[in-house]
Design a protein around this motif. Structure first.
Motif, mmCIF file in Angstrom:
data_model
loop_
_atom_site.group_PDB
_atom_site.id
_atom_site.type_symbol
_atom_site.label_atom_id
_atom_site.label_comp_id
_atom_site.label_asym_id
_atom_site.label_seq_id
_atom_site.Cartn_x
_atom_site.Cartn_y
_atom_site.Cartn_z
ATOM 1 N N ASP A 104 -54.929 42.999 -41.752
ATOM 2 C CA ASP A 104 -55.162 44.192 -41.930
ATOM 3 C C ASP A 104 -56.024 44.885 -40.859
ATOM 4 O O ASP A 104 -56.503 46.016 -41.313
ATOM 5 N N PHE A 105 -56.072 44.462 -39.934
ATOM 6 C CA PHE A 105 -56.968 44.996 -38.674
ATOM 7 C C PHE A 105 -56.454 44.223 -37.514
ATOM 8 O O PHE A 105 -55.748 43.375 -37.529
ATOM 9 N N CYS A 106 -56.500 45.200 -36.129
ATOM 10 C CA CYS A 106 -56.170 44.830 -35.103
ATOM 11 C C CYS A 106 -57.115 45.383 -33.716
ATOM 12 O O CYS A 106 -57.795 46.315 -34.268
ATOM 13 N N ASN A 107 -57.253 44.790 -32.894
ATOM 14 C CA ASN A 107 -58.011 45.355 -31.483
ATOM 15 C C ASN A 107 -57.192 45.854 -30.341
ATOM 16 O O ASN A 107 -56.219 44.799 -30.161
ATOM 17 N N VAL A 108 -57.046 46.931 -29.988
ATOM 18 C CA VAL A 108 -56.619 47.417 -28.860
ATOM 19 C C VAL A 108 -57.506 48.152 -28.012
ATOM 20 O O VAL A 108 -58.463 48.585 -27.921
ATOM 21 N N VAL A 109 -56.947 48.021 -26.653
ATOM 22 C CA VAL A 109 -57.598 48.594 -25.439
ATOM 23 C C VAL A 109 -56.876 49.703 -25.042
ATOM 24 O O VAL A 109 -55.632 49.340 -24.522
ATOM 25 N N LEU A 110 -57.067 51.072 -24.753
ATOM 26 C CA LEU A 110 -56.116 52.099 -24.662
ATOM 27 C C LEU A 110 -56.336 52.414 -22.881
ATOM 28 O O LEU A 110 -57.573 52.139 -22.411
ATOM 29 N N ASN A 111 -55.253 52.821 -22.230
ATOM 30 C CA ASN A 111 -55.367 53.292 -20.829
ATOM 31 C C ASN A 111 -56.149 54.768 -20.873
ATOM 32 O O ASN A 111 -57.072 55.132 -20.080
ATOM 33 N N GLN A 112 -55.626 55.423 -21.774
ATOM 34 C CA GLN A 112 -56.102 56.979 -21.818
ATOM 35 C C GLN A 112 -56.026 57.509 -23.417
ATOM 36 O O GLN A 112 -55.734 56.863 -24.225
ATOM 37 N N GLY A 113 -57.107 58.372 -23.600
ATOM 38 C CA GLY A 113 -57.068 59.256 -24.945
ATOM 39 C C GLY A 113 -58.208 58.425 -25.749
ATOM 40 O O GLY A 113 -58.781 57.374 -25.425
ATOM 41 N N VAL A 114 -58.170 58.758 -27.011
ATOM 42 C CA VAL A 114 -58.959 58.386 -28.065
ATOM 43 C C VAL A 114 -58.354 58.300 -29.241
ATOM 44 O O VAL A 114 -57.442 58.960 -29.526
ATOM 45 N N LEU A 115 -58.715 57.289 -30.217
ATOM 46 C CA LEU A 115 -58.193 57.148 -31.476
ATOM 47 C C LEU A 115 -59.245 57.607 -32.445
ATOM 48 O O LEU A 115 -60.394 57.211 -32.444
ATOM 49 N N LYS A 116 -58.912 58.483 -33.503
ATOM 50 C CA LYS A 116 -59.875 58.907 -34.656
ATOM 51 C C LYS A 116 -59.606 58.327 -35.931
ATOM 52 O O LYS A 116 -58.371 58.109 -36.292
ATOM 53 N N THR A 117 -60.579 58.195 -36.771
ATOM 54 C CA THR A 117 -60.372 57.715 -38.417
ATOM 55 C C THR A 117 -59.721 58.739 -38.888
ATOM 56 O O THR A 117 -59.634 59.962 -38.957
ATOM 57 N N ALA A 118 -58.689 58.125 -39.788
ATOM 58 C CA ALA A 118 -58.272 58.834 -40.775
ATOM 59 C C ALA A 118 -58.333 58.348 -42.295
ATOM 60 O O ALA A 118 -59.448 57.793 -42.591
ATOM 61 N N THR A 119 -57.369 58.702 -43.270
ATOM 62 C CA THR A 119 -57.628 58.347 -44.647
ATOM 63 C C THR A 119 -56.652 57.571 -45.068
ATOM 64 O O THR A 119 -55.527 56.952 -44.163
ATOM 65 N N HIS A 120 -56.930 56.707 -46.025
ATOM 66 C CA HIS A 120 -55.733 55.783 -46.637
ATOM 67 C C HIS A 120 -54.497 56.503 -46.898
ATOM 68 O O HIS A 120 -53.471 55.851 -46.691
ATOM 69 N N VAL A 121 -54.408 57.763 -47.409
ATOM 70 C CA VAL A 121 -53.266 58.437 -47.743
ATOM 71 C C VAL A 121 -52.694 58.812 -46.324
ATOM 72 O O VAL A 121 -51.225 58.593 -46.111
#
Length: 937
Positions: free
Chosen positions: A429-446
């Motif tokens: 239920d989790f994973c680790n990634v490395v991005l080239n560009q941009g950011v990822l932001k927290t969301a909700t379960h919905v």
């Protein structure tokens, strides 16, 4: 009294202040208001009155502030007029009555979902509003407005600028004098001279505009809401006395400021408005290069231009725009003399920077070309690119042969893509990634469940809930929802391509005929300024083969044969396929194909859940394939199973899933018996199989509809095999209650009949019988119009089901009124007019008069047109008269009822073809009266 609830506004609120009931004013709470406040809290309790009187309608109205109570109407026939003073949110930010505009703006932004915006200068603006005592409340007559409009209105009232500055909102008060412990930003940013200003095409450094003196107002009038005067609208005015004495009074049009509720605050706003209109009459427009890109609205600069006669003129910037040639075009307004800090920046000793708009465009350094599932992309190829700094977008070129390219679109955003840092299992239920560009932001379960954070990795679609940020663009995504859109949760390895599926990806549609073809793509980049695009020969070519995207298969595919006897000893068999369809939004249907051995596949039909192939032969083996088809016309690989058609001469098992439901018939359902060939199913009221008596019916399907005579009983279901006969029965006991009595019966009488409305037909009933006297009318709905002649009718209603009707309602009388033709009414009026003329003519005739000494006299007029006799008592001033003409009789008594009215009483019987009419003030029938074929209303 009347029980009422009055909605106020969205809750929760802090309370109620004053209450106006009619002309009276009370402070809440007060027993004379007769209303209780419900503040609109989430989960608030319902009004106890409704709970006790109407519990089925007792709603809590969470989130709604309202007043409720039982109000004494007194001698009035309507509810008194109420007005309420509402204590809303944020009162603690102001003086306990009005709120600070800074917090009001934050509340507006939060109301539209902007919670995390950075507002620069918010604390400074809050202290300014507090020091200047500029506190506000929502206007009483406000309607729904855009958040932008509300914030701009507040900024204008507080003499401030509100604008976006890169990634933040900025608020700058324009007041230039200290107020109590608050000091304005009087910091000059630059001293601009001819060395800094860029000449226009005509050589001017500064375009100078000055308002006409007729537009330079020295009096400002403000309309506000005076809380101290019962929230009435009032106006205040401010004059710049020095300018009035010099140039005369020049009043501006009235300005509405209904956010202000005190006279002192409205007076302050009028002062600021008058000063601004007077001293902001000079406007300056000039151009600068990008060395001055830090300038924003609200900043102070000085202008020096000998040609315009300007020497260190202090101005405030009101707008900054980028001109077509890339230069900064700035508009500013003059400021009055005052004390200002010296220039913060000095650029005169530095060489003016040169911007090279022809910088080479960097090539994209990572390209992802892929296809998703039908629910996400359908017949589309997705493309994501990354590039180094200085990249300003790219054009996308496509070729079918690698030689001739055509432009199919452009990409302006870099995709959020990279690689998996570590592997993760199908159950992870989790994973680790490395991005080239941009950011990822927290969301909700919905958001994760709805795929609002959709990602793609090696054929699996999944979404994430929360994000942990690490150095070097490393992210840990938690709360994964795996295997979305029908994909399978698989085992992922480190280094797999990871892509965030969003609007940054380029989508290219393809035709179904393009599947299994190779396409060639090139990406020609532009530089940061959108120019100097690369040539096709300068960039790398990328190949991609379009393949059928993954469509999940059916599950739980089972095959069985179904036996038919079609007459003359001829047998027929169906091969029936049952399956579960995949849960995808783009699902269309399932196609069934079959063949014998290695023969060509034949189409067997399509459906959802079950498909039958007819005409199969005994002893033959059939290979069956179920293929899923989506709305885009694409199909899955298919699931295959085989079955041999053979006679099943076992004794049939008892049918399973035997059930019954009722409508206008009894509807039976059951599951197919598969252990033996069944030529029919027999439903019975007893166990004497094959007998006509007691048999409900037979069916060669798994359903049957028929009639039952008793409300309760037991039904037996047998499966029959042509060789082994009947198997064990399935038993079903049923008990149908008598329909309830209808409620809420409403009758409406009109000139043509009656209308009947009652409670909705309950489940299990086929309709209702409506009894009108001795006649019965059936309806399948809960409303019916019945045409009837004029009269009084007794009506009752009873629900009807398969077995009969339930109890009737008590009879209710309804009246159907008679309708008299308009021509007859007109004829009746003519008859009355004729009679009036005849009576008047007789009163002028001289007849025979008899009298005696007692004061009694009589008069008789006997003519061909009519007969009239009068009797009088001259002592008591009484008289009576009867007049008879061809079409009527008139009776008249004068002063006979002095104790009532003191006027003469006239009664008249008129006979016309329209009927008989009796005219009189009162009609009293002392004996029994009978009216045939009509009614009295």
């Amino acid at each position: 009294t009347v029980a009422c609830a009055i909605g106020l506004c969205e809750g929760p609120i802090q309370g109620i202040g004053k209450v106006w009931r009619g002309k009276e004013i009370y402070d809440y709470p007060n027993e004379k208001i007769e209303l209780t406040a419900y503040l609109g809290a989430h989960g608030q309790q319902p009004w106890p009155y409704v709970v006790s009187k109407h519990p089925e309608k007792a709603l809590p109205y969470s989130g709604l502030a309202y007043m409720a109570g039982v109000v004494d109407l007194g001698e009035q026939g309507s509810l008194p007029q109420f007005n309420f003073e509402i204590k809303g949110k944020l009162l603690e930010t102001g003086d306990g009555v009005d709120v600070n505009p800074a917090d009001y703006i934050v509340h507006v932004l939060q109301s539209i979902g902007i919670d995390d915006v950075n507002i620069e200068g918010l604390d400074h603006y809050r202290r300014y509003c507090k020091a200047a005592d500029i506190l506000i409340s929502t206007p009483p007559d406000s309607k729904s407005s855009k958040a932008q409009t509300v914030i701009n209105d507040i900024a204008e009232i507080t003499n401030s600028l509100v604008f976006w500055s890169t990634d933040r909102l900025k608020i700058v008060p324009l007041a230039d004098k200290p107020i109590k412990d608050w000091s304005p930003y009087n910091q000059i940013q630059y001293n601009l001279t001819a060395d800094d200003l860029i000449p226009a095409s005509d050589g001017q450094l500064i375009v100078y505009k000055r308002k006409d003196s007729s537009e330079t107002y020295n009096q400002a009038t403000v309309e506000f809401i005076n809380r101290a005067n019962g929230y009435e609208k009032e106006t205040v005015a401010f004059e710049v006395v020095a300018d009035v004495q010099k140039n005369g009074l020049k009043p501006a049009s009235k300005k509405s400021a209904h956010y202000l509720y005190t006279k002192a605050r409205a007076q302050y706003y009028a002062e600021q408005l008058a000063m601004k209109r007077l001293y902001s009459k000079n406007q300056y427009t000039f151009r600068l290069d990008w060395a001055f890109c830090r300038l924003e609205p609200g900043d102070l600069v000085t202008l020096t231009d000998e040609l315009c006669g300007l020497r260190e003129q202090i101005v405030v910037i009101t707008s900054v725009a980028e001109a077509a040639d890339g230069q900064l075009e700035i508009t500013a307004e003059g400021k009055p003399p005052g004390t200002y800090a010296p220039a913060k920046y000095n650029v005169h000793e530095n060489e003016r920077p040169f911007i090279d708009y022809n910088q080479p465009a960097p090539s994209v350094n990572d390209v992802a070309i892929f296809q998703t599932v039908g629910d996400v992309g359908g017949n589309q190829v997705f493309v994501g690119v990354n590039a180094p700094s200085g990249w300003g977008g790219c054009s996308v070129w496509l070729s079918d042969n690698g030689e001739s390219y055509r432009r199919i679109g452009s990409i302006t955003q870099q995709a959020r893509m990279g690689r998996t840092k570590y592997g993760f299992a199908p159950a992870g239920d989790f994973c680790n990634v490395v991005l080239n560009q941009g950011v990822l932001k927290t969301a909700t379960h919905v958001d994760a469940e709805r795929a609002n954070t959709l990602c793609w990795a090696n054929g699996e679609a999944f979404s994430y809930e929360t994000v942990e940020v690490h150095p070097d663009n490393w992210y840990t995504l938690r709360g994964l929802v795996r295997g979305q859109y029908g994909t399978k949760a698989i085992d992922h390895s480190a280094g797999e391509r990871f892509i965030r599926v969003d609007e940054a990806l380029f989508r290219h549609p393809y035709r179904k005929e393009d599947i299994n073809k190779t396409i060639y793509l090139k990406f020609t980049s532009l530089n940061l300024f959108g120019s100097n695009e690369q040539g096709l020969d300068e960039v790398q070519e990328y190949q991609y083969k379009i393949v059928p995207y993954y469509i999940p298969e059916v599950s739980n595919l089972t095959l069985y044969t179904k036996y038919y006897k079609i007459g003359n000893g001829v047998l027929s068999f169906d091969v029936v396929a049952q399956f579960d369809v995949p849960q995808i939004n783009s699902f269309d249907t399932v196609e069934l194909w079959y063949r014998e051995g290695s023969a060509a596949w034949k189409y067997g039909g399509s459906g959802n859940g079950q498909i039958s192939i007819s005409g199969c032969e005994l002893g033959h083996t059939y290979e069956v394939k179920a293929i899923v088809k989506d709305v885009h016309g694409n199909t899955s690989q298919g699931v295959t199973k085989s079955i041999t058609v053979a006679m099943k001469t076992e004794v049939p098992n008892a049918p399973q899933g035997f059930s019954i439901s009722f409508s206008d018939k009894a509807n039976f359902n059951w599951l197919e018996v598969r252990n033996a060939d069944v030529d029919f199913y027999e439903l019975r009221l007893d166990t004497r199989t094959g007998q006509t008596a007691g048999m409900i019916g037979r069916s060669n399907n798994t359903t049957y509809s028929g009639n039952l005579s008793d409300r309760s009983g037991k039904v037996y279901l047998y499966a029959h095999n042509p060789s082994k006969g009947y198997g064990a029965p399935a038993e079903l006991t049923y008990n149908v209650t008598v329909p309830v009595m209808p409620t809420n019966v409403k009758l409406t009488g009109n000139l043509n009949g009656i209308g009947v409305i009652f409670q909705t037909i309950p489940p299990g009933c086929k309709g209702a019988n409506i009894y009108v006297d001795t006649s019965v009318y059936f309806t399948s709905t809960n409303a019916m119009s019945i045409p009837l002649e004029a009269g009084v009718y007794s009506v009752s209603v009873a629900y009807v089901d398969l077995f009969g009707e339930g109890p009737r309602t008590s009879p209710i009388n309804v009246t159907v009124k008679a309708k008299i033709d308009k021509d007859l009414l007109d004829l009746e009026k003519l008859g009355i007019a004729d009679m009036d003329r005849a009576v008047k003519a007789l009163s002028n005739e001289v007849g025979t008069v008899k009298s005696d000494i007692s004061g009694l006299s009589s008069k008789l007029v006997d003519q061909a047109t009519g007969f009239q006799r009068s009797l009088s008592d001259l002592n008591k001033h009484l008289s009576s008269q009867i007049t008879q003409v061809a079409n009527g009789i008139e009776f008249k008594v004068t002063d006979a009822l002095n104790s009532l009215t003191g006027s003469e009483i006239v009664s008249r019987i008129n006979l016309t073809p329209a009927g008989t009419r009796i005219d009189g003030r009162l009609l009293h029938v002392t004996g029994q009266a009978l009216f045939d074929d009509n009614i009295v209303t």
